[in-house]
Motif scaffolding. Structure first.
Motif, PDB file in Angstrom:
ATOM      1  N   GLY A  72       0.768  -1.241   0.000  1.00 55.90           N
ATOM      2  CA  GLY A  72       0.000   0.000   0.000  1.00 55.90           C
ATOM      3  C   GLY A  72       0.796   1.287   0.000  1.00 55.90           C
ATOM      4  N   ALA A  73       2.121   1.214  -0.142  1.00 56.78           N
ATOM      5  CA  ALA A  73       2.911   2.448  -0.131  1.00 56.78           C
ATOM      6  C   ALA A  73       4.264   2.204  -0.785  1.00 56.78           C
ATOM      7  CB  ALA A  73       3.093   2.931   1.297  1.00 56.78           C
ATOM      8  N   ASP A  74       4.901   3.290  -1.194  1.00 56.65           N
ATOM      9  CA  ASP A  74       6.217   3.242  -1.824  1.00 56.65           C
ATOM     10  C   ASP A  74       7.280   3.555  -0.772  1.00 56.65           C
ATOM     11  OD1 ASP A  74       8.452   3.423  -3.441  1.00 56.65           O
ATOM     12  OD2 ASP A  74       7.867   5.322  -4.352  1.00 56.65           O
ATOM     13  N   PHE A  75       8.188   2.628  -0.570  1.00 58.06           N
ATOM     14  CA  PHE A  75       9.285   2.803   0.387  1.00 58.06           C
ATOM     15  C   PHE A  75      10.632   2.813  -0.325  1.00 58.06           C
ATOM     16  CE2 PHE A  75       5.822   0.912   2.743  1.00 58.06           C
ATOM     17  CZ  PHE A  75       5.890   1.463   4.010  1.00 58.06           C
ATOM     18  N   THR A  76      10.654   2.898  -1.652  1.00 59.55           N
ATOM     19  CA  THR A  76      11.877   2.695  -2.424  1.00 59.55           C
ATOM     20  C   THR A  76      12.923   3.782  -2.231  1.00 59.55           C
ATOM     21  OG1 THR A  76      10.872   3.740  -4.365  1.00 59.55           O
ATOM     22  CG2 THR A  76      10.717   1.330  -4.205  1.00 59.55           C
ATOM     23  N   PHE A  77      12.586   4.883  -1.592  1.00 57.81           N
ATOM     24  CA  PHE A  77      13.582   5.931  -1.385  1.00 57.81           C
ATOM     25  C   PHE A  77      14.436   5.667  -0.148  1.00 57.81           C
ATOM     26  CE2 PHE A  77       9.250   7.363  -0.525  1.00 57.81           C
ATOM     27  CZ  PHE A  77       9.256   7.527   0.855  1.00 57.81           C
ATOM     28  N   PHE A  78      14.189   4.566   0.552  1.00 56.18           N
ATOM     29  CA  PHE A  78      15.026   4.163   1.678  1.00 56.18           C
ATOM     30  C   PHE A  78      16.049   3.148   1.199  1.00 56.18           C
ATOM     31  CE2 PHE A  78      11.047   5.399   3.726  1.00 56.18           C
ATOM     32  CZ  PHE A  78      11.516   6.251   4.710  1.00 56.18           C
ATOM     33  N   ASP A  79      17.174   3.070   1.883  1.00 56.38           N
ATOM     34  CA  ASP A  79      18.185   2.068   1.583  1.00 56.38           C
ATOM     35  C   ASP A  79      17.958   0.833   2.455  1.00 56.38           C
ATOM     36  OD1 ASP A  79      20.515   1.110   0.271  1.00 56.38           O
ATOM     37  OD2 ASP A  79      21.690   1.569   2.054  1.00 56.38           O
ATOM     38  N   THR A  80      17.701   1.043   3.745  1.00 50.76           N
ATOM     39  CA  THR A  80      17.429  -0.039   4.691  1.00 50.76           C
ATOM     40  C   THR A  80      16.374   0.425   5.675  1.00 50.76           C
ATOM     41  OG1 THR A  80      19.704  -0.865   4.553  1.00 50.76           O
ATOM     42  CG2 THR A  80      18.430  -1.549   6.468  1.00 50.76           C
ATOM     43  N   LEU A  81      15.423  -0.435   5.966  1.00 49.55           N
ATOM     44  CA  LEU A  81      14.430  -0.175   7.006  1.00 49.55           C
ATOM     45  C   LEU A  81      14.441  -1.358   7.969  1.00 49.55           C
ATOM     46  CD1 LEU A  81      11.387   1.295   5.045  1.00 49.55           C
ATOM     47  CD2 LEU A  81      12.851   2.486   6.689  1.00 49.55           C
ATOM     48  N   TYR A  82      14.300  -1.038   9.242  1.00 53.94           N
ATOM     49  CA  TYR A  82      14.285  -2.070  10.270  1.00 53.94           C
ATOM     50  C   TYR A  82      12.857  -2.483  10.584  1.00 53.94           C
ATOM     51  CZ  TYR A  82      19.229  -1.519  10.863  1.00 53.94           C
ATOM     52  OH  TYR A  82      20.571  -1.514  10.616  1.00 53.94           O
ATOM     53  N   LEU A  83      12.688  -3.773  10.829  1.00 53.64           N
ATOM     54  CA  LEU A  83      11.379  -4.321  11.170  1.00 53.64           C
ATOM     55  C   LEU A  83      10.954  -3.836  12.552  1.00 53.64           C
ATOM     56  CD1 LEU A  83      12.081  -7.960   9.993  1.00 53.64           C
ATOM     57  CD2 LEU A  83      10.618  -6.286   8.854  1.00 53.64           C
ATOM     58  N   PRO A  84       9.647  -3.675  12.771  1.00 51.85           N
ATOM     59  CA  PRO A  84       9.199  -3.266  14.107  1.00 51.85           C
ATOM     60  C   PRO A  84       9.447  -4.395  15.107  1.00 51.85           C
ATOM     61  CG  PRO A  84       7.316  -3.812  12.730  1.00 51.85           C
ATOM     62  CD  PRO A  84       8.534  -3.875  11.855  1.00 51.85           C
ATOM     63  N   SER A  85       9.707  -4.028  16.342  1.00 47.63           N
ATOM     64  CA  SER A  85       9.942  -5.046  17.368  1.00 47.63           C
ATOM     65  C   SER A  85       8.631  -5.738  17.732  1.00 47.63           C
ATOM     66  CB  SER A  85      10.537  -4.398  18.625  1.00 47.63           C
ATOM     67  OG  SER A  85       9.558  -3.592  19.264  1.00 47.63           O
ATOM     68  N   GLN A  86       8.759  -6.922  18.294  1.00 45.19           N
ATOM     69  CA  GLN A  86       7.583  -7.665  18.736  1.00 45.19           C
ATOM     70  C   GLN A  86       6.832  -6.860  19.794  1.00 45.19           C
ATOM     71  OE1 GLN A  86       6.052 -10.093  17.566  1.00 45.19           O
ATOM     72  NE2 GLN A  86       4.766 -10.859  19.198  1.00 45.19           N
ATOM     73  N   GLU A  87       7.559  -6.174  20.666  1.00 40.64           N
ATOM     74  CA  GLU A  87       6.918  -5.361  21.709  1.00 40.64           C
ATOM     75  C   GLU A  87       6.110  -4.220  21.087  1.00 40.64           C
ATOM     76  OE1 GLU A  87       5.520  -4.613  25.268  1.00 40.64           O
ATOM     77  OE2 GLU A  87       6.858  -6.284  24.871  1.00 40.64           O
ATOM     78  N   THR A  88       6.663  -3.576  20.081  1.00 42.00           N
ATOM     79  CA  THR A  88       5.952  -2.495  19.399  1.00 42.00           C
ATOM     80  C   THR A  88       4.702  -3.035  18.713  1.00 42.00           C
ATOM     81  OG1 THR A  88       8.055  -1.368  19.019  1.00 42.00           O
ATOM     82  CG2 THR A  88       6.199  -0.635  17.704  1.00 42.00           C
ATOM     83  N   ILE A  89       4.807  -4.189  18.098  1.00 43.11           N
ATOM     84  CA  ILE A  89       3.650  -4.787  17.428  1.00 43.11           C
ATOM     85  C   ILE A  89       2.556  -5.103  18.444  1.00 43.11           C
ATOM     86  CG2 ILE A  89       2.837  -6.823  16.160  1.00 43.11           C
ATOM     87  CD1 ILE A  89       5.529  -6.766  14.648  1.00 43.11           C
ATOM     88  N   LYS A  90       2.953  -5.638  19.597  1.00 46.39           N
ATOM     89  CA  LYS A  90       1.965  -5.967  20.630  1.00 46.39           C
ATOM     90  C   LYS A  90       1.215  -4.729  21.128  1.00 46.39           C
ATOM     91  CE  LYS A  90       3.438  -8.638  23.914  1.00 46.39           C
ATOM     92  NZ  LYS A  90       4.291  -9.357  24.878  1.00 46.39           N
TER      93      LYS A  90
END
Length: 176
Positions: A72-90
């Motif tokens: 649903g979105a364009d993120f191609t202008f980033f080189d690296t993105l970090y995944l959200p933590s399990q705690e943040t998801i919870k």
């Protein structure tokens, strides 16, 4: 650290006007710049014609992670993105958590998403990987979730994890 969405919402109208008037962003020399990519930040960055975010350290929020997984979105202008933590998801709104847990297939290869993914895999993505439904080869360096993180996963994720009988990760050279 970038200002949070809450901090930006509290900014004066003059500051918001100046922020929205920015047409070019070059943060490539800001190796110590970090923050969360919220839907609002992504929307703002998408409206900027010229941007260089290489070398920055940004983390997907659960909402933007869901946007990425749903295409649903364009993120191609980033080189690296970090995944959200399990705690943040919870801590995310229940509809976001439910939607993340309902994802049935994932392709986070650089060829598909346009950037590298890094960080610790949420348990639901790890289970998809073990089931052969997650494509993560050449996506960046990702780490398997800890046993503690897996134990805190939803009962449905734990049931799927326990039902797995055969796993082939032989082509996953980027899995740490």
């Amino acid at each position: 650290t970038m200002p949070s969405a809450d901090a930006m919402a509290q900014a004066s109208p003059a500051i918001i006007d100046r922020f929205q008037a920015i047409k070019k962003v070059d943060l490539s020399r800001m190796s110590n710049l970090a923050g969360d990519i919220t839907p609002q930040m992504l929307d703002w960055l998408s409206g900027i014609k010229t941007k260089d975010l290489k070398g920055t350290t940004f983390t997907l929020t659960p909402q933007t992670f869901l946007m990425l997984l749903e295409g649903g979105a364009d993120f191609t202008f980033f080189d690296t993105l970090y995944l959200p933590s399990q705690e943040t998801i919870k801590q995310a709104p229940p509809d976001v958590v439910n939607s993340l847990n309902a994802i049935t297939e994932v392709d986070l290869t650089r060829e598909k998403v346009g950037f590298n993914v890094a960080g610790v895999m949420p348990p639901n993505i790890f289970v998809l990987l073990l089931e052969g439904k997650a494509h993560l080869k050449n996506c960046g360096t990702i780490t398997m979730p800890s046993a503690d993180a897996m134990a805190q996963a939803s009962p449905a994720i734990i049931d799927r994890f326990q039902a797995i009988k055969k796993v082939d990760l032989s082509r996953m050279s980027n899995l740490a």
